[in-house]
Design a protein around this motif. Structure first.
Motif, PDB file in Angstrom:
ATOM      1  N   GLU A 189       0.899  -1.237   0.026  1.00  0.00           N
ATOM      2  CA  GLU A 189       0.105  -0.135   0.108  1.00  0.00           C
ATOM      3  C   GLU A 189       0.952   1.053  -0.026  1.00  0.00           C
ATOM      4  OE1 GLU A 189      -2.532  -0.400   3.449  1.00  0.00           O
ATOM      5  OE2 GLU A 189      -3.582  -1.856   2.522  1.00  0.00           O
ATOM      6  N   LEU A 191       1.062   5.788  -0.019  1.00  0.00           N
ATOM      7  CA  LEU A 191       0.791   7.091   0.245  1.00  0.00           C
ATOM      8  C   LEU A 191       1.228   8.263  -0.829  1.00  0.00           C
ATOM      9  CD1 LEU A 191      -0.654   9.452   2.073  1.00  0.00           C
ATOM     10  CD2 LEU A 191       1.646   9.422   3.284  1.00  0.00           C
ATOM     11  N   GLU A 193       1.686  11.858  -1.573  1.00  0.00           N
ATOM     12  CA  GLU A 193       1.969  13.170  -0.736  1.00  0.00           C
ATOM     13  C   GLU A 193       2.257  14.292  -1.548  1.00  0.00           C
ATOM     14  OE1 GLU A 193       3.884  11.993   3.447  1.00  0.00           O
ATOM     15  OE2 GLU A 193       5.116  12.861   2.033  1.00  0.00           O
ATOM     16  N   THR A 218      -4.155  14.138  -5.274  1.00  0.00           N
ATOM     17  CA  THR A 218      -5.705  13.383  -5.660  1.00  0.00           C
ATOM     18  C   THR A 218      -5.641  12.995  -7.129  1.00  0.00           C
ATOM     19  OG1 THR A 218      -6.684  15.421  -5.624  1.00  0.00           O
ATOM     20  CG2 THR A 218      -6.975  14.204  -3.779  1.00  0.00           C
ATOM     21  N   VAL A 221      -3.362  10.192  -7.707  1.00  0.00           N
ATOM     22  CA  VAL A 221      -4.277   9.133  -7.389  1.00  0.00           C
ATOM     23  C   VAL A 221      -5.076   8.724  -8.612  1.00  0.00           C
ATOM     24  CG1 VAL A 221      -6.005   8.070  -5.791  1.00  0.00           C
ATOM     25  CG2 VAL A 221      -3.560   9.239  -4.890  1.00  0.00           C
ATOM     26  N   LYS A 233      -8.031   1.185  -2.940  1.00  0.00           N
ATOM     27  CA  LYS A 233      -8.066   0.820  -1.642  1.00  0.00           C
ATOM     28  C   LYS A 233      -6.636   0.650  -1.183  1.00  0.00           C
ATOM     29  CE  LYS A 233      -8.429  -4.206  -2.279  1.00  0.00           C
ATOM     30  NZ  LYS A 233      -9.248  -5.453  -1.956  1.00  0.00           N
ATOM     31  N   ARG A 234      -5.585   0.565  -2.164  1.00  0.00           N
ATOM     32  CA  ARG A 234      -4.306   0.588  -1.909  1.00  0.00           C
ATOM     33  C   ARG A 234      -3.578   1.859  -1.605  1.00  0.00           C
ATOM     34  NH1 ARG A 234      -1.677  -2.926  -6.391  1.00  0.00           N
ATOM     35  NH2 ARG A 234       0.227  -2.739  -5.035  1.00  0.00           N
ATOM     36  N   MET A 235      -4.282   2.829  -2.080  1.00  0.00           N
ATOM     37  CA  MET A 235      -3.735   4.251  -2.301  1.00  0.00           C
ATOM     38  C   MET A 235      -4.398   5.322  -1.321  1.00  0.00           C
ATOM     39  SD  MET A 235      -3.316   4.727  -6.283  1.00  0.00           S
ATOM     40  CE  MET A 235      -4.896   4.650  -6.710  1.00  0.00           C
ATOM     41  N   THR A 236      -3.577   6.125  -0.642  1.00  0.00           N
ATOM     42  CA  THR A 236      -4.057   7.284   0.231  1.00  0.00           C
ATOM     43  C   THR A 236      -3.548   8.570  -0.425  1.00  0.00           C
ATOM     44  OG1 THR A 236      -3.961   5.756   2.133  1.00  0.00           O
ATOM     45  CG2 THR A 236      -4.035   8.163   2.407  1.00  0.00           C
ATOM     46  N   ALA A 237      -4.542   9.668  -0.524  1.00  0.00           N
ATOM     47  CA  ALA A 237      -3.713  11.119  -0.905  1.00  0.00           C
ATOM     48  C   ALA A 237      -3.666  11.959   0.134  1.00  0.00           C
ATOM     49  CB  ALA A 237      -4.769  11.401  -2.026  1.00  0.00           C
ATOM     50  N   ALA A 238      -2.958  12.712   0.031  1.00  0.00           N
ATOM     51  CA  ALA A 238      -2.545  13.674   1.269  1.00  0.00           C
ATOM     52  C   ALA A 238      -1.734  14.844   1.055  1.00  0.00           C
ATOM     53  CB  ALA A 238      -1.724  12.982   2.406  1.00  0.00           C
TER      54      ALA A 238
END
Length: 288
Positions: A189, A191, A193, A218, A221, A233-238
């Motif tokens: 997984e 992130l 940034e 985003t 992503v 579901k494996r990614m997070t945007a910040a």
């Protein structure tokens, strides 16, 4: 006749006197002998009495020594019993200590194995990323590992036009290579940034650098999801705005370094702990 009688009486008296002296002399001799024997016996008796007294004294000393030896022997036997008990307890304690050391060694080995496995996975990921992105200039993209975490830092000029959060066509080529690597490793997984410099920014639809950094994250992503099939579901945007710079914002060159998008491969701690737990269980079973 009378004369003769007188002479005969005189002879008789003389004979009688002679016999008495002889007997007396014999008796004297016998008495002396008896006295000598008595003296000798008395001397021997005294010697025997002295020897008896000495023997009695020696016997008392020997009896005292025997008593002391008996007490010493009893004490030694008691100490031997105590030593045997102590030795048994010490042996049990030593055995428990050895078992504990053995268990800890197995635990350390298990943790080392888990760490080595994790490091192997990290190394394989870094190698794959560098292989996929190796034709890009160093100033445009950097791959490094910090504390077991893989960071892929992509420069702003590669991804976006100034003040924009729309991903450029050239950037999609880079993101496609990253997507291929992460798609080949479905367990990881990550992130995404967004980072900016400290120059105040405002634009239609964007309030400040916070908004810009989040929008850029985003956007990346969405490209990875929509165009390259990376599972969302494996990614997070910040967005991090300008609060985590890698250089001082005092020069244009440094501000360009701070404008970047970073992909952080998140360590799956649950998998790492599961590896340790499974290893501990296996070590415990081997120990039994």
């Amino acid at each position: 006749m009378k004369k003769l009688m007188i002479i005969g009486a005189s002879l008789a008296i003389m004979c009688s006197s002679c016999v008495s002296k002889k007997k007396y002399a014999d008796m004297e001799a016998k008495n002396k002998k008896t006295q000598d024997l008595l003296n000798t016996a008395t001397v021997k008796l005294n010697e025997c009495l002295d020897e008896k007294a000495s023997t009695t004294s020696e016997l008392k000393v020997l009896r005292d020594q025997v008593g002391t030896l008996k007490n010493t022997n009893a004490a030694l036997l008691n100490n031997v019993g105590n030593l045997a008990t102590l030795s048994t307890k010490e042996a049990e304690n030593l055995e428990r200590s050895l078992e504990s050391i053995k268990e800890k060694d197995l635990q350390i080995k298990t943790m080392n194995d888990a760490l080595n496995k994790k490091d192997s996975v990290t190394l394989a990921l870094v190698t794959s990323l560098k292989g996929a992105l190796g034709n890009l200039a160093d100033e445009d993209i950097e791959i490094n590992v910090e504390k077991g975490v893989v960071y892929v830092s992509i420069s702003d000029k590669l991804l976006f036009r100034s003040g924009s959060y729309n991903v450029s066509s050239r950037a999609k080529e880079v993101l496609g290579k990253v997507a291929k690597v992460v798609n080949d490793k479905p367990d990881i997984e990550f992130l995404v940034e967004g980072h900016t410099d400290n120059v105040p920014f405002s634009n239609k639809g964007l309030v400040d650098n916070w908004d810009l950094s989040v929008k850029r994250a985003t956007s990346v992503v969405r490209v990875l999801q929509d165009e390259f099939g990376v599972e969302p579901k494996r990614m997070t945007a910040a967005g991090r705005s300008y609060y985590v710079p890698i250089a001082d914002n005092s020069t244009a060159e440094n501000r360009a370094k701070n404008r970047r998008t970073r992909i952080v491969v998140l360590p799956k701690l649950d998998q790492f702990y599961n590896m340790i737990e499974e290893g501990m269980k296996e070590a415990s079973e081997k120990g039994q």
